[in-house]
Design an enzyme around this catalytic site. Structure first.
Site, PDB file in Angstrom:
ATOM      1  N   ILE A  14       0.885  -1.199   0.145  1.00  0.00           N
ATOM      2  CA  ILE A  14       0.381  -0.219  -0.252  1.00  0.00           C
ATOM      3  C   ILE A  14       0.878   1.048  -0.226  1.00  0.00           C
ATOM      4  CG2 ILE A  14      -1.308   1.790   1.583  1.00  0.00           C
ATOM      5  CD1 ILE A  14      -2.409  -1.014   1.816  1.00  0.00           C
ATOM      6  N   HIS A  15       0.659   2.135  -0.693  1.00  0.00           N
ATOM      7  CA  HIS A  15       0.974   3.316  -1.045  1.00  0.00           C
ATOM      8  C   HIS A  15      -0.152   4.260  -1.558  1.00  0.00           C
ATOM      9  CE1 HIS A  15       2.247   2.830  -5.249  1.00  0.00           C
ATOM     10  NE2 HIS A  15       2.334   1.508  -4.564  1.00  0.00           N
ATOM     11  N   GLY A  16       0.665   5.807  -2.017  1.00  0.00           N
ATOM     12  CA  GLY A  16      -0.474   6.380  -2.166  1.00  0.00           C
ATOM     13  C   GLY A  16      -1.097   6.046  -3.784  1.00  0.00           C
ATOM     14  N   GLY A  19      -3.847   3.022  -2.041  1.00  0.00           N
ATOM     15  CA  GLY A  19      -4.129   3.192  -0.875  1.00  0.00           C
ATOM     16  C   GLY A  19      -5.300   4.717  -1.393  1.00  0.00           C
TER      17      GLY A  19
END
Length: 157
Positions: A14-16, A19
């Site tokens: 999960i990262h920008g 997410g």
């Protein structure tokens, strides 16, 4: 049957982009990270939770926990499943997790890997896993972000 909207391989988990961009695009209200290391690492989990909007829940399970628990998902849980590599996807599918569509988003280059797109590098073990998923009927695409056109991975296998 769990409502798995999409499964994504992203070695960053999960990262920008995952997410926010992907979760919003899919309409997901739950991101499940299936990864043995992160399932036992609350620091990593807290860092990843920062990249998720308040309307999306997260769960961090080992591969086996995902296999054991996914079928207990509530009908209103719209699941975005995120894994680190294709070998884990094979374990999930063979463990009866109903993965129909696989998005290959990011697999970093490292020694022994061949770069096949700007964000995806594979070695022979990765190729074998993708061929196995193909035989198991999983539809696969390489696509970094939702508004990008997809690339069929089968031409690289």
């Amino acid at each position: 049957m769990p409502n798995i909207l999409l499964t994504r391989i992203d070695n960053r988990l999960i990262h920008g982009q995952v997410g926010m961009t992907w979760a919003n695009h899919l309409g997901a209200n739950l991101i499940v990270v299936a990864n043995d290391k992160v399932a036992d690492d609350p620091v990593q989990q807290n860092l990843m939770d920062m990249a998720v909007s308040d309307v999306v829940d997260t769960r961090y399970f080992t591969i086996q926990e995902t296999i054991d628990k996914i079928h207990y998902a509530a009908d209103d849980q719209l699941i975005f499943l995120v894994v680190k590599d294709p070998q884990d996807v094979v374990k999930l599918v063979e463990g009866n997790v109903p993965i129909v569509k696989l998005n290959i988003g990011n697999m970093h280059f490292s020694e022994g890997k061949q770069q096949i797109t700007s964000t995806v590098s594979v070695n022979e073990a990765d190729k074998q896993a993708f061929r196995r998923l193909q035989k198991l009927g999983v539809k696969m695409e390489i696509r970094r972000v939702p508004d990008e056109s997809n690339t069929d991975i089968s031409k690289f296998l």
